[in-house]
Motif scaffolding. Structure first.
Motif, mmCIF file in Angstrom:
data_model
loop_
_atom_site.group_PDB
_atom_site.id
_atom_site.type_symbol
_atom_site.label_atom_id
_atom_site.label_comp_id
_atom_site.label_asym_id
_atom_site.label_seq_id
_atom_site.Cartn_x
_atom_site.Cartn_y
_atom_site.Cartn_z
ATOM 1 N N LEU A 91 77.279 59.188 78.406
ATOM 2 C CA LEU A 91 76.391 59.254 77.249
ATOM 3 C C LEU A 91 77.130 59.778 76.017
ATOM 4 O O LEU A 91 76.987 59.254 74.897
ATOM 5 N N ILE A 92 77.952 60.799 76.218
ATOM 6 C CA ILE A 92 78.718 61.344 75.103
ATOM 7 C C ILE A 92 79.734 60.325 74.611
ATOM 8 O O ILE A 92 79.949 60.139 73.401
ATOM 9 N N GLY A 93 80.364 59.613 75.597
ATOM 10 C CA GLY A 93 81.358 58.614 75.220
ATOM 11 C C GLY A 93 80.760 57.466 74.427
ATOM 12 O O GLY A 93 81.456 56.812 73.640
ATOM 13 N N ASN A 94 79.472 57.184 74.606
ATOM 14 C CA ASN A 94 78.811 56.102 73.873
ATOM 15 C C ASN A 94 78.369 56.526 72.473
ATOM 16 O O ASN A 94 77.869 55.691 71.708
ATOM 17 N N ASP A 95 78.532 57.796 72.154
ATOM 18 C CA ASP A 95 78.117 58.287 70.833
ATOM 19 C C ASP A 95 79.178 57.893 69.801
ATOM 20 O O ASP A 95 80.332 58.335 69.898
ATOM 21 N N PRO A 96 78.840 57.069 68.798
ATOM 22 C CA PRO A 96 79.825 56.626 67.800
ATOM 23 C C PRO A 96 80.402 57.779 66.988
ATOM 24 O O PRO A 96 81.511 57.693 66.464
ATOM 25 N N ALA A 97 79.643 58.878 66.901
ATOM 26 C CA ALA A 97 80.108 59.995 66.070
ATOM 27 C C ALA A 97 81.135 60.865 66.779
ATOM 28 O O ALA A 97 81.628 61.825 66.188
ATOM 29 N N LEU A 98 81.435 60.559 68.068
ATOM 30 C CA LEU A 98 82.383 61.397 68.818
ATOM 31 C C LEU A 98 83.766 61.270 68.198
ATOM 32 O O LEU A 98 84.261 60.154 68.030
ATOM 33 N N PRO A 99 84.426 62.417 67.866
ATOM 34 C CA PRO A 99 85.776 62.351 67.294
ATOM 35 C C PRO A 99 86.738 61.630 68.245
ATOM 36 O O PRO A 99 86.664 61.792 69.465
ATOM 37 N N THR A 100 87.643 60.883 67.673
ATOM 38 C CA THR A 100 88.602 60.108 68.469
ATOM 39 C C THR A 100 89.454 61.016 69.347
ATOM 40 O O THR A 100 89.783 60.669 70.495
ATOM 41 N N GLY A 101 89.787 62.172 68.869
ATOM 42 C CA GLY A 101 90.649 63.075 69.640
ATOM 43 C C GLY A 101 90.017 63.577 70.917
ATOM 44 O O GLY A 101 90.715 64.008 71.832
ATOM 45 N N LEU A 102 88.678 63.545 70.982
ATOM 46 C CA LEU A 102 87.980 64.030 72.192
ATOM 47 C C LEU A 102 87.789 62.937 73.245
ATOM 48 O O LEU A 102 87.457 63.227 74.388
ATOM 49 N N ARG A 103 87.941 61.691 72.807
ATOM 50 C CA ARG A 103 87.670 60.604 73.757
ATOM 51 C C ARG A 103 88.650 60.598 74.939
ATOM 52 O O ARG A 103 88.284 60.289 76.065
ATOM 53 N N GLY A 104 89.911 60.933 74.672
ATOM 54 C CA GLY A 104 90.880 60.946 75.776
ATOM 55 C C GLY A 104 90.536 61.975 76.840
ATOM 56 O O GLY A 104 90.571 61.700 78.039
ATOM 57 N N GLY A 105 90.163 63.191 76.368
ATOM 58 C CA GLY A 105 89.763 64.225 77.336
ATOM 59 C C GLY A 105 88.527 63.836 78.102
ATOM 60 O O GLY A 105 88.377 64.101 79.301
ATOM 61 N N LEU A 106 87.565 63.191 77.390
ATOM 62 C CA LEU A 106 86.337 62.756 78.038
ATOM 63 C C LEU A 106 86.615 61.703 79.106
ATOM 64 O O LEU A 106 86.002 61.701 80.179
ATOM 65 N N GLN A 107 87.564 60.833 78.826
ATOM 66 C CA GLN A 107 87.942 59.808 79.814
ATOM 67 C C GLN A 107 88.566 60.446 81.062
ATOM 68 O O GLN A 107 88.351 59.984 82.178
ATOM 69 N N GLU A 108 89.360 61.520 80.859
ATOM 70 C CA GLU A 108 89.955 62.221 82.001
ATOM 71 C C GLU A 108 88.870 62.888 82.845
ATOM 72 O O GLU A 108 88.937 62.911 84.073
ATOM 73 N N ILE A 109 87.862 63.449 82.118
ATOM 74 C CA ILE A 109 86.740 64.046 82.867
ATOM 75 C C ILE A 109 86.055 62.981 83.719
ATOM 76 O O ILE A 109 85.739 63.185 84.896
#
Length: 780
Positions: A430-448
C-alpha cells in the motif's frame, strides 16, 4: 498181625510170648482191650510209653474212657461194636489224652479175638500216633481254604490253562473282566483261547513261545474280545507249572484290565505330542532344566538359537556346552539363584547384541522354578521373547507423537507468523503504491517486501511439515513427474554426480499434489547431493508394489494394497544410526553453519504424510542412504493439468463485505485494502460480534463474508454455517495461516466460497474477492 495174635493169644490166661516179638516188628503200641462197651485195656505192649506217656502196667486194666476225648468216644464204640458183630476188622481215629495233658491223634486198627469155640473174647490191634499227620493235613486244608478264598475274591483275574489253550480253572474276577456270567460260563464257552480271545492273530502262539522259553511272562499286553464282542486291553503275568518229570502241566497266572490305562496313556501321548508341537513351533525361546542344570526340554527356537537342528542335540547337555565360559557362568549363577530361593524372574527386559554391530536385540525373559509335590524346586522353565519389533514400533510411535507435536507447534507458529507477514506485505504494498512516496524510500521498501516474501516461503515449509498447507491431490504419473524434472536435477547436482533413473514402465498412477511431489523429489536430491561433496552416484527408481499385511504392520501409516514406491539412493557419507530418527524434525541438520535451514527433509515428511504416504530411510555410515517413499496407487484417469479459460477480473467493487478477523493489525489492513478498492466494509473482531451484525436487520445487505478460519469462541466455518441459514446466497471468503480447517465446507455450495492463504498481497485479495463475487454472473 491179627492172624498172628489169634494163633498165639487164644486165651488171656495163657499169654503167648509172641506178643513181645510182634511189638518189636510193628510201630506204635500193641494192645488187647475188652469188648465194647467196656473197651478197657487188658494188655498193652512196650510201645505204650512212647505213644501215651504211661507205662504198660499203668494202662492195663485202666478205664479207657477217661483218656479218650468225649467227642470221639462214641465213634470208637460204634466201629468196635460193628466189628464185634460182623467178626471183621475195624479202624478208628480219636484223640487220646497223653500223660503230659495234651490231646494226641491216635489211629487204631484191630479185630475181634475169639476162643476155640468161636466166642468173641476181646479186641486186639495196634495204635499209632498220627498227631503230626493230622496237623499237616489240617494245615493243608486251611491253606486250601485260604487259597480258594483269595482265588474267589481276588480283584485280578486268575486262571489255569492247558498248553493248547483251554481254561482249566478261572476265578469270578476273570469271568467279569471278559464279560461272562460266572467262571463255569467262561470255561464252557471259551474253549480255544487262541482263536476266540485275542484280537491279534497269532498272539496266543507268541504267548506260548515266551512261556516255554522263559518259564514266566510279565506284563504281556494284548487286545482281547469280551463276551459281547467289544474289545478291551489286558495285561497278563503267568508262569509254567511243571510235573515231577519236568513236563508242562499247565499255565497259571493273573489278568488285569488296562483299558482305562491304555486310553489315558493314548490321551496323554496325544496331549503331550500336541503340547510338544505347540512348544516346538512357538516363536518364543523355551527351555527347561533339572536341578543339576541339565537341559530337559528345548524347543526349536531355542535349539536353533544354540546352533543345533534338533532338540535332541540340546537335551541332556549343559549351558557350558554352548556358551563361552564367562557367559555360561553368568547364566548358571542366575538360574542357581532362582532354584535356591524359589523366586521367579518375570518379564525382565534385556538388551543383547543383534545381528550386526549396530543392532540391539531386545528380549523379555522369564525364569520360573519347577516344583515337586512337596513344593521343592526341582528345575526351572525359561521363556524368552524377542520384543525387538515391539520396541521398534514403540520407538516409532513415540517418534510419530513427537513429530506430530512438533508439527502442531510449527503449524501454530506459521499461522501466527503469517498474520504478521500479511500486515507487513500488505502495508508495504500500500505504501509502495502511494505516488507521494519519496524515491529514496522505495528501495528500502522493496527490501522489506522481499524479506517478507522469503519469510512467507519459510512459513510455507513449516506448513508443509505440519500438513496444513493447501493440497490439490490429483491422479499423477510419477514417471512423468520425474522425466520433467530430470534436466533441472542434472543442473542441480552438478557434473561430478551421475544421475540414473530406473522407471517402472507399468507404474500405476498415484493420487498426490503434483507440485508438492516435485518439491519432495527436489529436496531429497539436494540432500543426496550435499551428502556427496566429492561426487558419486544418485539413483531414482520407481516401482509398483502390492503391500501385504506383514509389511504394513511395521508401518501403521500404511494400508495393505497397491502402492507406488519412489526410491532415491546415493553412495554418500551416510547417516549415523543414532540420529536417523531425528532427520525429519524441523530445523534439524547435520550441515555446517549457514548451509541449510533444516527444513528440507521435514517438508518432505509433511508433504508425504499429507498425501497419505509414508517415508523410510536406510543408511549405513560410509555406504550411502536410501529414502523409500510409498504412496497409495489409484485407478482414476490422469489429470491433464488444464486450468480452463481465465475470467476477466476487476479487482474493485462496490459490494458490502463483512470482515471478521481477530488480529487487529490484519483487520485494519484488510479494511483499508477493501475500502481502497471501493467495497463497503463492516469490520468485526470475532465470530460473536459478526453474528450480532448478521442478526441486526437495520444494516445493509451483506454480499460477502470475509473471515479468518481460526478464531476464539466462534470459528470461521461455524460462522459461515450460521450465515448460510440466515442468508443462503451470501458468498464466503475464508483466510488462514493454514488451511486444514478451511478445506472442509460441508453444507456450503462450492461456487459460494473461496480460500485465500495468508500471507497475501492487496492485489491477491482484490483478485480473489472479485472472482468469488463474479462467479454467478459469469455462469449466468
Amino acid at each position: 498181625m491179627n492172624s498172628l495174635i489169634q494163633s498165639h493169644c487164644i486165651s488171656d490166661d495163657n499169654p503167648d510170648p509172641i506178643f513181645g516179638s510182634a511189638e518189636d516188628l510193628l510201630p506204635g503200641m500193641l494192645f488187647v482191650r475188652n469188648l465194647p462197651p467196656d473197651l478197657s485195656f487188658v494188655r498193652v505192649g512196650s510201645g505204650a510209653v512212647g505213644l501215651t506217656g504211661y507205662q504198660a502196667e499203668d494202662l492195663a486194666g485202666a478205664d479207657g474212657f477217661s483218656l479218650i476225648h468225649p467227642v470221639d468216644l462214641p465213634g470208637l464204640i460204634r466201629v468196635t461194636g460193628e466189628a464185634w458183630e460182623s467178626g471183621g476188622n475195624y479202624r478208628a481215629e480219636y484223640r487220646f489224652k497223653h500223660r503230659d495233658g495234651e490231646w494226641h491223634h491216635i489211629r487204631e486198627s484191630g479185630r475181634v479175638l475169639r476162643d476155640a469155640g468161636g466166642i468173641a473174647r476181646s479186641l486186639c490191634g495196634i495204635a499209632t500216633d498220627i498227631t503230626e499227620l493230622c496237623a499237616a493235613v489240617g494245615a493243608r486244608t486251611e491253606a486250601e481254604i485260604r487259597f480258594r478264598g483269595l482265588f474267589e475274591n481276588a480283584v485280578e483275574g486268575i486262571f489255569r490253562t492247558t498248553l493248547d489253550g483251554a481254561y482249566l480253572d478261572v476265578n469270578p474276577a476273570l469271568a467279569g473282566i471278559y464279560g461272562y456270567e460266572c467262571p463255569a460260563d467262561l470255561i464252557a464257552k471259551l474253549n480255544n483261547i487262541g482263536t476266540q480271545l485275542y484280537v491279534e492273530s497269532g498272539r496266543r502262539d507268541h504267548f506260548v513261545r515266551l512261556m516255554l522259553r522263559f518259564g514266566v511272562v510279565e506284563k504281556f499286553e494284548s487286545e482281547v474280545f469280551r463276551c459281547d464282542g467289544s474289545r478291551i486291553w489286558v495285561s497278563e503275568n503267568a508262569r509254567v507249572v511243571r510235573g515231577m518229570d519236568g513236563g508242562v502241566l499247565c499255565f497259571e497266572g493273573t489278568v488285569v484290565d488296562i483299558t482305562d490305562r491304555k486310553v489315558a496313556i493314548a490321551r496323554l501321548a496325544a496331549e503331550t505330542g500336541m503340547l510338544r508341537a505347540l512348544i516346538d513351533h512357538w516363536p518364543d525361546v523355551i527351555y527347561a532344566k533339572d536341578a543339576d542344570g541339565v537341559y530337559t526340554l528345548s524347543n526349536l527356537a531355542h535349539t536353533r538359537l544354540l546352533g543345533m537342528s534338533r532338540p535332541e542335540e540340546v537335551e541332556g547337555k549343559r549351558v557350558g556346552d554352548f556358551f563361552l565360559p564367562e557367559r555360561a557362568r553368568e547364566i548358571e549363577t542366575e538360574e542357581r539363584h532362582v532354584l535356591e530361593t524359589g523366586v521367579a524372574v518375570l518379564n525382565r527386559q534385556e538388551s543383547r547384541p543383534g545381528g550386526t554391530s549396530t543392532q540391539q536385540c531386545w528380549v523379555l525373559v522369564s525364569k520360573i522354578p519347577l516344583r515337586d509335590a512337596a513344593s521343592r524346586p526341582v528345575g526351572l522353565l525359561c521363556v524368552t521373547r524377542d520384543i525387538s519389533e515391539n520396541k521398534r514400533l514403540e520407538q516409532q510411535f513415540h517418534q510419530s507423537q513427537k513429530m506430530e507435536a512438533i508439527g502442531r507447534l510449527a503449524g501454530g507458529v506459521a499461522h501466527d507468523f503469517n498474520n504478521i507477514l500479511t500486515a507487513i506485505l500488505g502495508y508495504s504494498e500500500l505504501i509502495g503504491n502511494d505516488p507521494a512516496l519519496p524515491t529514496g524510500l522505495r528501495g528500502g521498501l522493496q527490501e522489506i517486501n522481499a524479506g517478507a516474501l522469503r519469510a512467507a516461503a519459510l512459513t510455507g515449509q513449516l506448513l508443509a511439515f505440519s500438513r496444513k498447507q493447501t493440497v490439490e491431490p490429483t491422479p499423477i504419473n510419477l514417471n512423468d513427474v520425474m522425466l520433467k524434472l530430470e534436466k533441472m536435477l542434472h543442473r542441480l547436482i552438478g557434473e561430478n554426480i551421475a544421475l540414473r533413473s530406473r522407471l517402472d514402465a507399468g507404474l500405476p498412477l498415484a493420487k498426490a499434489d503434483r507440485g508438492q511431489m516435485e518439491q519432495v523429489i527436489v529436496n531429497m536430491v539436494v540432500n543426496s547431493r550435499d551428502a556427496m561433496p566429492k561426487g558419486g552416484h544418485l539413483t531414482i527408481e520407481t516401482r509398483a508394489m502390492d503391500l501385504d499385511a506383514a509389511f504394513v504392520a511395521r508401518y501403521p501409516d500404511l494400508k495393505p494394497g497397491p502402492h507406488v514406491r519412489i526410491s532415491i539412493t546415493d553412495d554418500g557419507v551416510g547417516i549415523p544410526r543414532e540420529i536417523q530418527q531425528n532427520i525429519f524434525e524441523p530445523f534439524f541438520t547435520t550441515k555446517g553453519q549457514g548451509k541449510g535451514t533444516g527444513l528440507g527433509l521435514a517438508t518432505c515428511y509433511g508433504i508425504i504424510k499429507q498425501n497419505g504416504g509414508h517415508v523410510t530411510v536406510y543408511s549405513e555410515p560410509g555406504s550411502g542412504t536410501t529414502f523409500n517413499i510409498y504412496l497409495p496407487a489409484c485407478d482414476e484417469a490422469e489429470d491433464s493439468g488444464d486450468v480452463g479459460p481465465e475470467r476477466s477480473l476487476s479487482p474493485s467493487g462496490t459490494e458490502t463485505v463483512l470482515l471478521v478477523e481477530d488480529d487487529q493489525t490484519v483487520r485494519s489492513l484488510n479494511s483499508s485494502i477493501l475500502s481502497g478498492l471501493g467495497y463497503k466494509v463492516i469490520p468485526a473482531a470475532d465470530g460473536r460480534e459478526a453474528l450480532e451484525i448478521l442478526i441486526n436487520k437495520n444494516l445493509p445487505s451483506i454480499e460477502v463474508l470475509f473471515t479468518d478460519v481460526i478464531m476464539p469462541h466462534v470459528g470461521g466455518r461455524e460462522l459461515a454455517e450460521k450465515l448460510h441459514e440466515i442468508s443462503p446466497g451470501t458468498k464466503v471468503l475464508f483466510t488462514s495461516g493454514y488451511n486444514e480447517e478451511a478445506i472442509h465446507h460441508q453444507g456450503l455450495i462450492e461456487d459460494q466460497c473461496a480460500f485465500l492463504q495468508k500471507p497475501f498481497s492487496p492485489a491477491a485479495l482484490g483478485a480473489v474477492l472479485r472472482d468469488l463475487l463474479d462467479r454467478r454472473k459469469s455462469e449466468a
